[in-house]
Design an enzyme around this catalytic site. Sequence first.
Site, PDB file in Angstrom:
ATOM      1  CG  ASP A 131      -2.183  -0.873   1.117  1.00 55.86           C
ATOM      2  OD1 ASP A 131      -2.493  -0.982  -0.220  1.00 55.86           O
ATOM      3  OD2 ASP A 131      -2.686  -1.776   1.770  1.00 55.86           O
TER       4      ASP A 131
ATOM      5  CG  ASP B 139      -7.502  -3.976  -2.258  1.00 60.17           C
ATOM      6  OD1 ASP B 139      -8.076  -5.163  -3.009  1.00 60.17           O
ATOM      7  OD2 ASP B 139      -7.914  -3.704  -1.055  1.00 60.17           O
TER       8      ASP B 139
HETATM    9  N1  GLY Z   1      -7.155  -1.968   0.400  1.00 54.80           N
HETATM   10  C1  GLY Z   1      -7.949  -2.369   1.554  1.00 54.80           C
HETATM   11  C2  GLY Z   1      -9.520  -2.264   1.098  1.00 54.80           C
HETATM   12  O1  GLY Z   1      -9.922  -1.743  -0.117  1.00 54.80           O
HETATM   13  O2  GLY Z   1     -10.341  -2.354   1.996  1.00 54.80           O
END
Ligand code: GLY
Length: 377
Positions: free
Chosen positions: A95, A157
Site C-alpha cells: 500500500d 486493490d
Molecule cells: N485496500 C483495502 C480495502 O480496500 O479495504
Amino acid sequence: MTKLINPPSWLDAALEFCIAKTRLNLATLNGFPERTEGGKWVQMDPDLHGWWVGGHWVGLIWLAYAATRDPLLIAAARDWGNRLLPRQPDQDDHDLGFLFELGFVLGYQMTGDETLKLPALQAAATLSQRFNPRGKFIQAWGLLDASPELRGRTIMDTMMNLDLLFWAGKETGDPRYTEIAAAHARTTLTHHLRPDGSTSHACDFNPDTGAFIKQDTHQGLSSTSCWSRGQAWGVYGFADCYHATGDSVFLDTSRRLAEYLWPRLPVDLIPFWDFDSPLIPNDVRDSSAASVLASGLLNLASVENDSKLARLWQSRAINILESLWLNYTSRDTGEASLLLHGTRSKPHNLMDHGLIYGDYYFVEALMRLSKPELTIS
Ligand code: GLY
C-alpha cells in the site's frame, strides 16, 4: 477531460461542506483516522504510521488546500505527511502507493515543492521489490520471505498502487517501474477478470513457479463473487494504466469493469458491499465503493478516446456523487466522517461506518469536477 458543460448546482455546497468538516477534523484529530464508531473517528495507533489509510487523510488535506489555497493547509499536510516517512522502506505490504502518491506526489503536483518527491521515489523503489518475476505480479501482503500463501497472493486493490510506479518511472527514467506496473496489471486482467467483466478480490499463485492456482477473496463474499470496492479499484486503476502506457487493452478493461457493475447498482446507485450477496436488497451498502467508483469513472472519462463514452462515464459519476451528497453525507448528523454507510469488510464484521478512503475519493471526485485542470491520477 471532456469539458463539463453544466457543473451540477450542488457542487459548490458539497465541497464547502467537505472542506469545513475537514478543517474541523484537523482541529481535533491526534492520530490518523480510519473508520468511525459511534460517529467519531477511530484513530490509529501511532506505531502503525498510517497503516494503509494515512495517505488518504493527508491527501484530503492536500485537496482542501487545492480548493482554498490556504497556506495553513500546506503546513498541516506536510506535518501529517511526515508521520508517513517511516514507511518508505516498509517491505511488509503493497500500500505504499496509497500512502505516498496521495501523501507526497499529490502535494508535489500542487505546490511544486521538490522536497516532497524524494520520499515518494524511495517508497516506489521499495514497492518495486515486491514484484514476483516468475508470476509477474506484485505480492499484496507480508514480508518478502513470508509464507508461500502470502508470497503468492494478489488483490484487486494493488491496481491503485501502480500509479506510484508509473510516476517513479517518469521521474527517474528507469523503465523497470513501468514494466513492473504494466506486467502486474496484465496478470490482474488475465486472472482476476472473469468473462462477464466481474473480478475476484484475490488470486493465489505458486510464488516459486509463478503458476496460477485459484481465484479467492478476503473482503468479498466468496471466491466466485464480485466485491464492489475491488471492482471500483479496478475501474480506476486500469484507467491509470491506460493513461501511463497508452495500451488500449487497459482502456478496454476499465470500460468492461465499469459496464459490468452499472446495471447491478441499486436505484440510488450506491453499491451493496458485494454484488453477489444473497441478502440484497436487505444488506449493507459501501459508500466508499461508490466514491471510488465515481472518481474512477471521472478518471476513465479523462483518458477515454471516445467522446460519447467519456460523457457517459462523466454523467454516471455525477449521478453517483449526487446520490452520495444528498443521502449519504453526514451533513445532518454531526458525525465526524464526510460519508456514512461505508463497509470496511463485512466478513470481518466491520460495516456501516464512515471510512477515510470513502471521504478522500468523494472529495477527489468533486475536485475533478470543480477544478479539472488539477492533475489527480
Ligand atoms: N485496500 C483495502 C480495502 O480496500 O479495504
